[in-house]
Design an enzyme around this catalytic site. Structure first.
Site, mmCIF file in Angstrom:
data_model
loop_
_atom_site.group_PDB
_atom_site.id
_atom_site.type_symbol
_atom_site.label_atom_id
_atom_site.label_comp_id
_atom_site.label_asym_id
_atom_site.label_seq_id
_atom_site.Cartn_x
_atom_site.Cartn_y
_atom_site.Cartn_z
ATOM 1 N N HIS A 49 -44.173 5.408 -67.320
ATOM 2 C CA HIS A 49 -45.456 4.708 -67.228
ATOM 3 C C HIS A 49 -46.569 5.654 -67.677
ATOM 4 O O HIS A 49 -46.588 6.827 -67.285
ATOM 5 C CB HIS A 49 -45.684 4.270 -65.767
ATOM 6 C CG HIS A 49 -47.058 3.773 -65.482
ATOM 7 N ND1 HIS A 49 -47.881 4.367 -64.549
ATOM 8 C CD2 HIS A 49 -47.765 2.745 -66.012
ATOM 9 C CE1 HIS A 49 -49.029 3.716 -64.504
ATOM 10 N NE2 HIS A 49 -48.986 2.736 -65.384
ATOM 11 N N HIS A 124 -56.013 7.508 -70.763
ATOM 12 C CA HIS A 124 -55.844 6.958 -69.410
ATOM 13 C C HIS A 124 -56.955 7.548 -68.548
ATOM 14 O O HIS A 124 -56.767 8.512 -67.825
ATOM 15 C CB HIS A 124 -54.467 7.301 -68.821
ATOM 16 C CG HIS A 124 -54.186 6.556 -67.557
ATOM 17 N ND1 HIS A 124 -53.590 7.149 -66.454
ATOM 18 C CD2 HIS A 124 -54.429 5.262 -67.201
ATOM 19 C CE1 HIS A 124 -53.472 6.255 -65.492
ATOM 20 N NE2 HIS A 124 -53.966 5.107 -65.924
#
Length: 334
Positions: A49, A124
């Site tokens: 992930h 991110h």
């Protein structure tokens, strides 16, 4: 990485003998012949992930994936240090993940504010490495391991217009060339098929321009339902429910075995970060869920995790393919 003991009977990967059992770098190439004709959508495949988040740049601007209020707060240097603790979901580089057996990569990309040109970076919260650098690292591994197949899922794009997308897609083609697998019937894509064609890379691209390029698979062929919870019991229930609802044919499937912090979670545990707050204490229960799964038409396919090296995650997922082999053997003898 040690293969897991598996279920009650201490099941191990029977095809992984000697030194091979210590490494998952060539696990696809080591699968028994019977499994090489299974659709990849029916095999158990480990993934990560936010795969690129092993390095984020505290000195760069906050990413366009963040709210305006966060961007303002991030002018304080301590805020970026805290953001890093919650943005990083992996410790291993692409090369290390690949060597450990990870074959699915969850990718989010963005242009960088103030930069000229169409360069894209992984993102991110904070910016990571250039996408081009990551693809070169992945391609180097594939050159050395010609029977391994990977899935690159470009599922979030930020601050990118069509010119950025065309630039990125051309870079993807430059990096992987003939290794790219063009869109095909999902059930036709087996290891044997990939090896015969000398393909190693499937690209999933969640943006309409995929239609213009035969080597870009539409995002809807890689559904990845997201539980969006901090509660491990709710997560496991969600994973069960979405597996039951999985399409029998025509798509791959991602089980995101991850917990997602709420704003109040981060506020309560500012300094501890994601790994120490949510991941460490819940990974054993998540891994037990993985061990209880079975791949196949209505079973698990791709399973993703944060911090894939903290437990024998990849080896545990790979070992599930033994169940398909047992099924194949029992069908032959009956």
């Amino acid at each position: 990485m040690r293969p897991p003991a598996g279920r009650e009977g201490g099941r191990r990967r029977r095809w992984a003998a000697g030194a091979v059992a210590e490494s998952n770098a060539d696990w696809m190439g080591s699968l028994p012949a019977a499994l090489r004709s299974y659709p990849l959508s029916n095999l158990a495949i480990p993934g990560s992930h936010d795969s690129f988040s092993y390095w984020v740049d505290e000195k760069s601007p906050v990413g366009p994936d963040q709210a305006t209020a966060i961007k303002r707060l991030a002018r304080i240097s301590l805020v970026k240090k805290i953001m890093k603790k919650w943005s990083v979901t992996q410790n291993l580089t692409f090369k290390e993940q690949l060597e450990g057996g990870i074959r699915y990569f969850d990718l989010r990309v963005s242009s960088k504010p103030g930069e000229t040109g169409q360069e894209t970076y992984f993102i991110h919260g904070l910016f990571g490495i250039k996408v081009w650098d990551g693809m070169k690292e992945i391609n180097t591994f594939l050159e050395q391991h010609p029977k391994e197949v990977i899935f690159l899922d470009f599922n979030h794009f930020y601050a990118m217009d069509d010119s950025h997308h065309h630039f990125l897609i051309n870079r993807i083609h430059s990096a992987f060339g003939s290794k790219l697998c063009s869109v095909e019937c999902v059930e036709s894509v087996t290891l044997r098929y990939m090896w015969e064609k000398k393909h190693q890379v499937l690209i999933f691209y969640h943006y309409p321009l995929y239609r213009e390029y035969p080597f870009l698979w539409p995002g809807n062929k890689m559904p990845a339902p997201w539980a969006n919870t901090t509660n491990v019991h709710k997560l496991l229930q969600f994973l069960e429910t979405t597996l039951e609802e999985r399409s029998r044919y025509g798509t791959f499937h991602v089980s995101q075995a991850i917990l997602t912090p709420r704003v109040k979670t981060i506020a309560r545990h500012l300094i501890r970060g994601l790994k120490n707050t949510l991941v460490h204490r819940n990974l054993p229960m998540i891994l037990n869920w993985v061990k209880a799964q079975k791949p196949g038409v209505m079973g698990v396919n791709i399973i993703t995790s944060d911090f894939v090296e903290l437990v024998d995650f990849a080896a545990t997922v790979i070992a599930l393919n033994d169940l398909l082999l047992e099924e194949e053997e029992s069908a032959t003898t009956s």
